[in-house]
Design an enzyme around this catalytic site. Structure first.
Site, PDB file in Angstrom:
ATOM      1  N   LYS A  14       0.841  -1.203   0.000  1.00 52.04           N
ATOM      2  CA  LYS A  14       0.000   0.000   0.000  1.00 52.04           C
ATOM      3  C   LYS A  14       0.871   1.246   0.000  1.00 52.04           C
ATOM      4  CE  LYS A  14       0.723   1.571   4.402  1.00 52.04           C
ATOM      5  NZ  LYS A  14       1.436   2.778   4.706  1.00 52.04           N
ATOM      6  N   ASP A 145      -3.262  -1.455   9.235  1.00 48.68           N
ATOM      7  CA  ASP A 145      -3.240  -1.503   7.771  1.00 48.68           C
ATOM      8  C   ASP A 145      -3.783  -2.811   7.206  1.00 48.68           C
ATOM      9  OD1 ASP A 145      -2.057   1.017   7.626  1.00 48.68           O
ATOM     10  OD2 ASP A 145      -0.014   0.216   7.613  1.00 48.68           O
TER      11      ASP A 145
END
Ligand code: ATP
Length: 306
Positions: A14, A145
Site C-alpha cells: 500500500k 493496515d
C-alpha cells in the site's frame, strides 16, 4: 465448491496518497485520516494444511527478506492463530511467504501477509463464505493496515487506519518506488512527529478533497499536486537522504513525490510507463537508494490465485 488443501494468495503493498495525522488518542495511537492505494508490488503466500497435528510452520523467501521473523512475531503467524480461533480450527498449517514488498519500508508488507493468511484460511475452511467470521473485523484486530490489504483498490481510512471505505476511481496511476538503504521503525517516526509538533493542539485529521477528486477522475497531474504525508518531515529528519531523493522527482519529470507511510520508501507519481522508466533510471543512477521498482495502482486486495 470443493475445499482446497493448498491455497495461493497474492497481496499488494500500500501507499498512502494522503496521510493526515491527528492528535494522540488515549490508547496511544494517533488518529488518522488517509487515502490508501494498493500497488502492484506483491507478496505471494502459499498456505496448506499439514495434517500432522504439529502446528504452524512458516518460511520466508523472495527478494525482500531482511529482518522478517519466521516465528510468532510474524504478523502472518498471528493471523493464522486468530483465523483458527475464529473458524474453530487448529492452526495446523504450513505458510510460505515470497516477499516482494520492501520490509519496514512504509508499504505495510507485514500487514499484507496477515491479510493474505486471513484470505487463505477463509478459502481453506469456509470456501462458500457461509461461516460467521467477518474477515474485516479479524483484520482490524491484527493491525491498522490489515483491513486495507484485504480490500485493496483505493480507499479512505480513518480511526487508526483500520476503518476503510472504498473510494471511487478511474484509470491507473503509474508509480516509481525508491527503496532506501536502511529501515525506519513506525513508532520512532510517530515519536519524531510528536517531538517536531511540540505541545500545541493538533487539529483533527482530514483527507484532502483534491486527492479524492483526482483519484475519481484519474487525473495524475492533479493527484501529483495533492499528494501529502504528515509523517514526511519526521521521516526526513530521521533520514535526511530522503529529502535529496524526493528532490530528484521534479527534476526528472515526476508529477508528485512523497514518503510512503512512515518511510523510508519514496514514491513518485509519473504520467505514463515511459516517464516511469526515465525516472527509474535517474533514481538508480543517483546512488541515493538501494533499489527502484515500478508499479501501478490501484490493484485488488488479497486475492486467491488459481
Ligand atoms: P508498519 O506496518 O509498521 O508501517 P512497514 O510497512 O514499514 O511497517 P513491514 O514490512 O510491515 O513494514 O515490517 C515492519 C517490521 O515488522 C519488520 O521489520 C519485521 O520485523 C516485522 N514483521 C512481522 N511480520 C512481518 C512480515 N510478514 N513481513 C515483514 N515484516 C514483518
Amino acid at each position: 465448491m470443493m475445499s482446497h488443501s493448498v491455497v495461493s494468495v497474492r497481496v499488494p503493498a500500500k501507499l498512502n496518497l494522503d496521510l493526515s495525522v491527528g492528535p494522540v488518542r488515549p490508547d496511544g495511537f494517533h488518529e488518522l485520516a488517509t487515502v490508501y492505494q494498493a500497488l502492484s508490488l506483491f507478496d505471494e503466500l502459499e498456505v496448506s494444511e499439514r495434517g500432522d497435528g504439529r502446528g504452524l510452520r512458516l518460511s520466508v523467501g523472495g527478494r525482500e527478506t531482511a529482518g522478517v521473523p519466521t516465528g510468532p512475531d510474524n504478523l502472518a503467524w498471528r493471523a493464522a492463530e486468530l483465523a483458527a480461533e475464529a473458524y474453530g480450527r487448529v492452526p495446523d498449517l504450513s505458510i510460505t511467504i515470497d516477499k516482494g514488498i520492501p520490509v519496514a519500508g512504509g508499504m505495510a508488507g507485514g500487514s499484507a501477509d496477515a491479510a493474505g493468511v486471513l484470505r487463505a484460511c477463509a478459502q481453506l475452511w469456509d470456501p462458500s463464505g457461509e461461516a460467521e467470521p467477518e474477515l474485516g473485523d479479524l483484520a482490524a484486530r491484527l493491525g491498522s493496515d490489515v483491513p486495507f490489504a484485504l480490500l485493496g483498490g483505493t480507499a479512505v481510512g480513518s480511526g487508526r487506519g483500520e476503518t476503510v471505505t472504498s473510494a471511487m476511481g478511474s484509470g491507473k496511476f503509474h508509480w516509481v518506488l525508491a527503496l532506501s538503504e536502511g529501515q525506519l521503525s513506525t513508532p520512532a517516526v510517530y515519536r519524531k512527529l510528536d517531538e517536531i509538533r511540540g505541545s500545541g493542539a493538533t487539529p483533527r485529521p482530514a483527507v484532502r478533497p483534491e486527492v479524492l477528486l483526482a483519484v475519481r477522475s484519474g487525473d495524475a497531474h492533479a493527484l501529483g499536486r495533492a499528494l501529502r504525508n504528515d509523517l514526511q518531515p519526521a521521516a526526513c529528519s530521521l533520514m535526511p537522504v530522503l529529502e535529496m531523493l524526493l528532490a530528484l522527482g521534479p527534476e526528472h519529470g515526476a508529477l508528485g513525490a512523497l514518503v510512503s507511510g512512515s518511510g523510508p520508501t519514496c514514491a513518485f507519481l509519473v504520467a505514463d510507463q515511459d516517464s516511469a522508466l526515465e525516472l527509474a533510471v535517474a533514481l538508480s543512477a543517483s546512488g541515493l537508494c538501494r533499489a527502484v521498482r515500478r508499479a501501478v495502482g490501484p490493484v485488488p486486495g488479497a486475492s486467491v490465485v488459481d
